[in-house]
Structures are given as structure tokens and as C-alpha cells.
Design an enzyme around this catalytic site. Structure first.
Site, PDB file in Angstrom:
ATOM      1  CE1 TYR A   1      -3.181   2.953   0.670  1.00  0.00           C
ATOM      2  CE2 TYR A   1      -2.239   3.132   2.866  1.00  0.00           C
ATOM      3  CZ  TYR A   1      -3.052   3.633   1.869  1.00  0.00           C
ATOM      4  OH  TYR A   1      -3.728   4.801   2.059  1.00  0.00           O
TER       5      TYR A   1
ATOM      6  CG  ASP B   1      -1.457  -4.266   5.668  1.00  0.00           C
ATOM      7  OD1 ASP B   1      -2.581  -4.789   5.785  1.00  0.00           O
ATOM      8  OD2 ASP B   1      -1.296  -3.055   5.421  1.00  0.00           O
TER       9      ASP B   1
END
Ligand SMILES: Cc1ncc(COP(=O)(O)O)c(C=O)c1O
Length: 357
Positions: free
Chosen positions: A100, A171
């Protein structure tokens, strides 16, 4: 068969039953929303930046789902910052180039400040990863990645990170604890943008970091208290309410995504479909210019043209409309967050919009 007191419960049951107040006559079934900036003196908490009973209920439910000790934060990115703070001063962080972009931005900032240094490696390449983790202090693995949807072998990475003496942080936002529980395969900390699937209704910004042990959890809590990266009470309450249906939402959204990915792969306007068969995110590349892609995504009537993901409603966007997005992401890539609507309705709307331009 009777329910054994210590028998492990399935994630679906945990999502519904964990993080509830004690069962007692006239006690509420749901956690109270405790709005308090301060507490009567003499206890362990004392002040609202150090703890809140509503956060604790949410944290105990997520902790039970992931199999660790959860600490909630103001946003997913605040949880990312807290987990990165586990890196020792001057330490080395290994991560993939397509995580991200917000997480990569935090890493670059810390690197510019001399706090740590970053080694980028394709974490799906075993040989390159084995070399990169040597001498690393922390390995940051997002899987599936946002928005290229690459999948990392967490078991192998857990073994490699442990052998190198590095902490492994995952994540797991795109997979959720229904589909992937990294602490069971050697991760030290799992991070989620709760904003996405865990809360699931696009009405909350919240993050969580779940630690494998109390020592790591204590360090995450210390970061939160010191930096003031605390969640809002109502956000934690709403997220726990959303979490109750996590397994149902993930199940339906994932089956919708698999069906749409199959149809998109045969669509003449679609050149590439990125779908790892895990979760409800699908990225597609269209045989169009960026402007034509923008026109197509704006032409949907049911799909929401918006950023973010993981809500009950399907949404989509061209990722490169964000100036911070990596140049490795193709200009014509559209990221789809598949929701829980009827799959035929979703297909008709998408097919009509893709036919435009
Ligand atoms: C994989 C991933 N991690 C972290 C974040 C950051 O979360 P938040 O927006 O809740 O701060 C996002 C947000 O898009 C994300 O997609």
C-alpha cells in the site's frame, strides 16, 4: 456433542461471540459505549489516552480471531506506524515494492529521517527474499498486495525471518482473519486497516495491530499512548458491530469476486485480470487509454466510483488517479472491491460500463 469448555471455536463463531460483556442477569449483550476522557483515580487506566472499555471489547474480539493480543489505533496507517516503530534505531526493514503506497510513504519518511533503512525486494521471489532478509531487523509483508494482488508464502517467510532474527509483520487487510491468520505461521505482528473488511460498512476509520506476545503488545500500546494515536470510542463500537458479520460478508464477497474474475477474464475489453483466488479484491487492466478508463468507471450505476475497499457495497477506481500511487501500477488498472450484492446485478452494471468509451 456437548461443547467442551476449551474446544477451539471456528472463526465464524468467534466473530459472533467474542468481545461481549460478562453474562449476568440484566447485563447488556453488547458492550457499552463508554465516552470518558478521564476515570476516577485509583485504577490502572486513569486517563482516556491510556485505555477505554469499548476499545478493549473490540480488541479482545480481534485478538481472539487472529490468535494474539490486539491494540486498536486511530486508523490503519497509525497501526502501520506503530508496528514500524518496533524497528530498532538505524535498523533495516525489508518490504515488497508494491505494498500500500501509504505504508511505503511512512517507510520513506522514516528513512529520510535516518530512523531506519529500507530494502525493497519482491517477496514472492524466494531466492531474492532469502538474500534480502540477511541482517534485517523487520520484514514487512503485505499479502495480498494493494493493488497488484500478489500473494506471499507466509509460512516460508516466517521461517526465513525467524532464522535471520528479524520480526515479521504482516498487513493482512485484504485477507482478513477469516481467510488468513499469519500469527499461526510465524508472524510476530498482524496489522489491519479496520476501515476495510473488519468494520465492513465504509463508515469508520480505524486500525489494529495484533501481537504474538505480551512484550510486543506492550510496545504497541506504549506507542499509542505516547503518540496519542488512539481510536475513537464510537469507531471501536461500530467496528465491533461490523465484525459480527465478517465471515458472512467475506464468504459472499469472495464468491462474487471469483465469479466476476472468471467472466472478466473472457471479456474482450479486459487485457489482464489479477485475482489470486483469495479474498474479494480483483484488479483488471483495460484495453483503453487512462481517460477512457476514467469514463468507464464513472459510467457504473451500481458500483460506486470511490476509493477504499472492503465495504458491503461494490466499489471501483483507477488507482493511478492518485499521484502517490507507484509507477509500477499500470495506468489502465482498475481495482475492484467486490461487495455482497447479487452477482448478476454486479456483472450487468460492470459489463455495460466496460462497453463504453
Ligand atoms: C493494505 C492497506 N493497509 C493499510 C491501509 C491504511 O489504512 P487506513 O486508511 O485505515 O489508515 C490501507 C488503506 O487503504 C490499505 O489498503
Amino acid at each position: 456433542m456437548p461443547l467442551e469448555p476449551d474446544a477451539p471455536l471456528s472463526p465464524a463463531t468467534v466473530a459472533v461471540s467474542a468481545g461481549r460483556p460478562p453474562r449476568q442477569p440484566d447485563g447488556p449483550m453488547n458492550p457499552p459505549l463508554v465516552m470518558a476522557s478521564t476515570y476516577h483515580a485509583g485504577g490502572d487506566v486513569g486517563y482516556g489516552r491510556y485505555g477505554n472499555p469499548t476499545w478493549e471489547m473490540f480488541e479482545s474480539a480481534v485478538g481472539a480471531l487472529e490468535g494474539g493480543v490486539a491494540t486498536s489505533f486511530a486508523s490503519g496507517l497509525a497501526a502501520v506506524a506503530a508496528a514500524l516503530d518496533l524497528t530498532p534505531q538505524g535498523g533495516v526493514v525489508v518490504t515488497g515494492p508494491d505494498a500500500y503506497y501509504g505504508s511505503l510513504k511512512v517507510l520513506r519518511r522514516l528513512e529520510q529521517q535516518g530512523r531506519l533503512s529500507v530494502r525493497l525486494v519482491d517477496l514472492t521471489n524466494p531466492a531474492a527474499t532469502a538474500e534480502a532478509v540477511q541482517g534485517a531487523d523487520l520484514v514487512w509483508a503485505e499479502t495480498p498486495t494493494n493493488p497488484m494482488l500478489k500473494v506471499v508464502d507466509l509460512e516460508a517467510l516466517g521461517a526465513r525471518s525467524a532464522a535471520a532474527g528479524a520480526l515479521l509483520v504482516v498487513d493482512s487487510t485484504f485477507a482478513t482473519p477469516i481467510l488468513q491468520r499469519p500469527l499461526e505461521t510465524g508472524a510476530d505482528v498482524v496489522v489491519h486497516s479496520v476501515t476495510k473488511y473488519l468494520s465492513g460498512h465504509s463508515d469508520v476509520l480505524l486500525g489494529v495491530a495484533v501481537a504474538h506476545d505480551m512484550d510486543l503488545a506492550g510496545r504497541l500500546v506504549e506507542f499509542r499512548s505516547t503518540m496519542g494515536a488512539i481510536p475513537g470510542t464510537f469507531e471501536a463500537w461500530l467496528a465491533l458491530r461490523g465484525l459480527r458479520t465478517l465471515h458472512l460478508r467475506v464468504d459472499r464477497a469472495q464468491s462474487n469476486a471469483a465469479e466476476l474474475a472468471r467472466r472478466l477474464a473472457a471479456h474482450p475489453g479486459v487485457t489482464t485480470v489479477h485475482y489470486p483466488g483469495l479474498g474479494a479484491m480483483v484488479s483488471i487492466e483495460l484495453d483503453r487509454s487512462p481517460d477512457q478508463v476514467e469514463a468507464a468507471v464513472a459510467a457504473t450505476r451500481l458500483w460506486v466510483h470511490a476509493t477504499s475497499l472492503g465495504g458491503v457495497e461494490s466499489s471501483l477506481e483507477r488507482r493511478r488517479r492518485w499521484p502517490g500511487e507507484s509507477a509500477d501500477v499500470p495506468e489502465n488498472l482498475v481495482r475492484l472491491s467486490v461487495g455482497v450484492e447479487d452477482v448478476e446485478d454486479l456483472w450487468r452494471d460492470l459489463d455495460e460500463a466496460l462497453g463504453l468509451g
